[in-house]
Every structure is written in structure tokens, then in C-alpha cells.
Scaffold this active site. Structure first.
Site, PDB file in Angstrom:
ATOM      1  N   GLU A  69      33.521  48.400  -6.816  1.00  0.00           N
ATOM      2  CA  GLU A  69      33.491  47.629  -8.063  1.00  0.00           C
ATOM      3  C   GLU A  69      34.102  46.239  -7.852  1.00  0.00           C
ATOM      4  O   GLU A  69      34.741  45.964  -6.834  1.00  0.00           O
ATOM      5  CB  GLU A  69      34.287  48.345  -9.172  1.00  0.00           C
ATOM      6  CG  GLU A  69      33.523  49.449  -9.890  1.00  0.00           C
ATOM      7  CD  GLU A  69      32.552  48.920 -10.933  1.00  0.00           C
ATOM      8  OE1 GLU A  69      32.354  47.688 -11.001  1.00  0.00           O
ATOM      9  OE2 GLU A  69      31.983  49.742 -11.672  1.00  0.00           O
ATOM     10  N   ASN A  91      32.541  47.847 -19.964  1.00  0.00           N
ATOM     11  CA  ASN A  91      31.918  47.212 -18.798  1.00  0.00           C
ATOM     12  C   ASN A  91      31.328  45.863 -19.203  1.00  0.00           C
ATOM     13  O   ASN A  91      31.482  45.405 -20.340  1.00  0.00           O
ATOM     14  CB  ASN A  91      30.824  48.109 -18.212  1.00  0.00           C
ATOM     15  CG  ASN A  91      31.274  48.827 -16.959  1.00  0.00           C
ATOM     16  OD1 ASN A  91      31.784  48.213 -16.034  1.00  0.00           O
ATOM     17  ND2 ASN A  91      31.100  50.142 -16.931  1.00  0.00           N
ATOM     18  N   ASP A 140      26.230  48.239 -16.501  1.00  0.00           N
ATOM     19  CA  ASP A 140      27.511  48.303 -15.790  1.00  0.00           C
ATOM     20  C   ASP A 140      28.086  46.894 -15.662  1.00  0.00           C
ATOM     21  O   ASP A 140      28.128  46.159 -16.627  1.00  0.00           O
ATOM     22  CB  ASP A 140      27.306  48.989 -14.438  1.00  0.00           C
ATOM     23  CG  ASP A 140      28.537  49.756 -13.973  1.00  0.00           C
ATOM     24  OD1 ASP A 140      29.652  49.242 -14.150  1.00  0.00           O
ATOM     25  OD2 ASP A 140      28.391  50.862 -13.422  1.00  0.00           O
TER      26      ASP A 140
END
Length: 293
Positions: free
Chosen positions: A14, A150, A201
């Protein structure tokens, strides 16, 4: 699309972040509790570990990084000898146990924004909030009722914030007015991702103000115009791209992190959790470092 490190796989890759000063890409492995840095000139990879989950990072004006972790917001100072000094800036009071920070980045004024979530997504609990870290400290939640926060990104002029909830029960992207004092206007629906492939996301903005967001579970990165129209979709060779970010000396590279599924098959077994890079024909904006005061 190029695979950056053929033999590297994170559990939950991430928060890719380009450092212009170092000409290097940083990112995290949340469940691996690791900070990564790839020096671009020689492709040298370094890793640092923490005892807490490290979820999101941004540049810090005094050097190092600002980060959202399990228990709060921290200043990270990674060294080339492999040591990592991490200092608590602000503790967070989660409304319940089993929570952590998730997605975060700095706005155009250098304020660090980061959201929280219940780690067990199967519970589908809307206990997450969006926080602002600035010279006044850590704010109360500025947005509440999020399941899996997100999609944070900011328009080129800094006047609009984008935010998503990637949980399967929500799958929405919103835009909000961001005022000079750091306050937010009400959420406006920007895109209903239930009508498109993938869950929304992590995201990035290009110089045209278009919004790029990873479509988790669909192996795509979608680009939306400022009016919310789907402009294009880039295929990624794994099913779970997690966040994208622009970088490179000309800010024309798009870096994409990914997640390794619990039971990977096919390309996910070979490359799930890898980092990818492509030239999408657009330029990004350099990230603004966090200004602590």
C-alpha cells in the site's frame, strides 16, 4: 506494464510515495509491518520493520515520513544502516478495539489526512473516521461512518478532496470541498463503483485533475475526469491492485502496489503483492510534505 521487483511480494502492499529529493519510491506492507524504499537509479531495495502495522505514509518537511499506524500518527526516520526511529506525534482514540489507520496522504497545504477502519472487514462495521493532522494536532473525526476508508486524493488547486469506502457493502467515491482552514463541506457522490468492475481502493490525481483509482478485485486502474466520467481503465496483471501514485523524474510514471490474496492462483500466486509501474500518458503532481507547524 512493468513488474518492478520480479521476486518481491508483500502481503498487503500500500501507499506508494515518490520522494523527489531521494529519487526513490517508498511504500508499505501493512500486515508485514514493513516500510520499503526502492532507489530508482540502481533499483536497490531497502526495508525497515515496526512492531505496529504501518498503513499509510507521506513526506515530512523536516525529513523522513509521517505515517498512520495502529495506535496513532508517527514520524518515521529511516536510515541507510537499516535502523528506523519512529516517534509518536498524536495518539488516536479508536471507538472500539481491533482498529487501525488505513489510507492517508497530505493535502496541498501539507496537512496529513488519514482514515481508520476495523481490521476485520467481515464485520462490516462503520466505525472508521477520517482525521486531520496539522499544526493544531490530531483533529476529531472530520468524516464518520466509514467501513473501509480509502481513495484519498486532492485536486490540483487543493480545493477538492476525494474519498472512498472500498467495503463491498458501500463501494462509493465522494468529493468534498476542502476549505482554507482545513474544514470540509458535505460529501457529494462522485462515482458509484457498484456499477463498475472492482472496489475503489487507493487513488492519485494527475495534472489535468483526473482521478486514478485502483479497482481492487478487478485487476484494473480506472481514470475518471473531474466530472466523474470514466475516461479509461488500465489492466494490471494481478486481481488486487491497492493504490497508485505518480513519480519519476518527470512525474510521468504510475506506480501501483498490490495485495496477495489469501488463496492466490495464477498470476496472483506469482505476482500478487508485487509493485508495478507504467507510463500512462499523464503526469502527476509532486506530493506536498507534511508541515508540522
Amino acid at each position: 506494464m512493468e513488474l518492478l521487483l520480479p521476486h518481491h511480494q508483500d502481503q498487503v502492499g500500500e501507499s506508494p510515495l515518490w520522494s523527489p529529493a531521494e529519487q526513490a519510491l517508498y511504500w508499505v506492507d501493512i500486515e508485514g509491518r514493513a516500510l520499503r524504499r526502492l532507489r530508482w537509479a540502481d533499483r536497490k531495495l531497502m526495508s525497515w520493520t515496526t512492531s505496529e502495522r504501518l498503513a499509510c505514509i507521506a513526506l515530512h518537511a523536516s525529513g523522513g515520513l509521517i505515517a498512520g499506524m495502529d495506535t496513532g500518527v508517527f514520524h518515521l526516520q529511516p536510515a541507510d544502516d537499516g535502523t528506523l526511529v519512529w516517534t509518536l506525534i498524536s495518539a488516536v482514540q479508536h471507538p472500539q478495539a481491533g482498529m487501525r489507520f488505513n489510507d492517508g496522504r497530505c493535502d496541498r497545504q501539507g496537512r496529513f489526512w488519514a482514515g481508520t477502519m476495523v481490521r476485520d472487514m467481515s464485520l462490516a462495521q462503520p466505525a472508521g473516521g477520517l482525521y486531520r493532522q496539522d499544526a493544531r494536532g490530531l483533529s476529531a473525526p472530520q468524516v464518520q461512518g466509514l467501513v473501509t476508508q480509502n481513495g484519498l486524493a486532492f485536486s490540483p488547486d487543493g480545493a477538492t478532496m476525494y474519498l472512498s469506502d472500498s467495503h463491498p457493502s458501500v463501494q462509493k467515491i465522494w468529493s468534498l470541498d476542502l476549505h482554507d482552514d482545513g474544514s470540509l463541506g458535505p460529501r457529494r457522490e462522485f462515482v458509484d463503483m457498484r456499477e463498475l468492475p472492482g472496489r475503489p481502493d487507493g487513488a492519485a490525481i494527475d495534472t489535468d485533475g483526473c482521478y486514478w483509482i485502483c479497482a481492487n478485485d478487478a485487476g484494473l486502474v480506472h481514470r475518471f475526469t473531474p466530472s466523474g466520467v470514466l475516461d479509461r481503465s488500465l489492466p494490471v496483471p494481478v486481481s488486487k491492485p491497492s493504490m497508485c501514485s505518480f513519480g519519476g523524474s518527470d512525474m510521468d510514471l504510475l506506480f501501483i502496489t498490490s495485495i496477495r490474496p489469501g488463496q492466490p492462483q495464477g498470476n496472483d500466486a506469482a505476482h500478487g503483492g508485487a509493485v508495478f509501474v507504467t507510463r500512462p500518458g499523464a503526469q502527476g503532481l509532486a506530493e506536498v510534505p507534511h508541515q508540522p507547524a
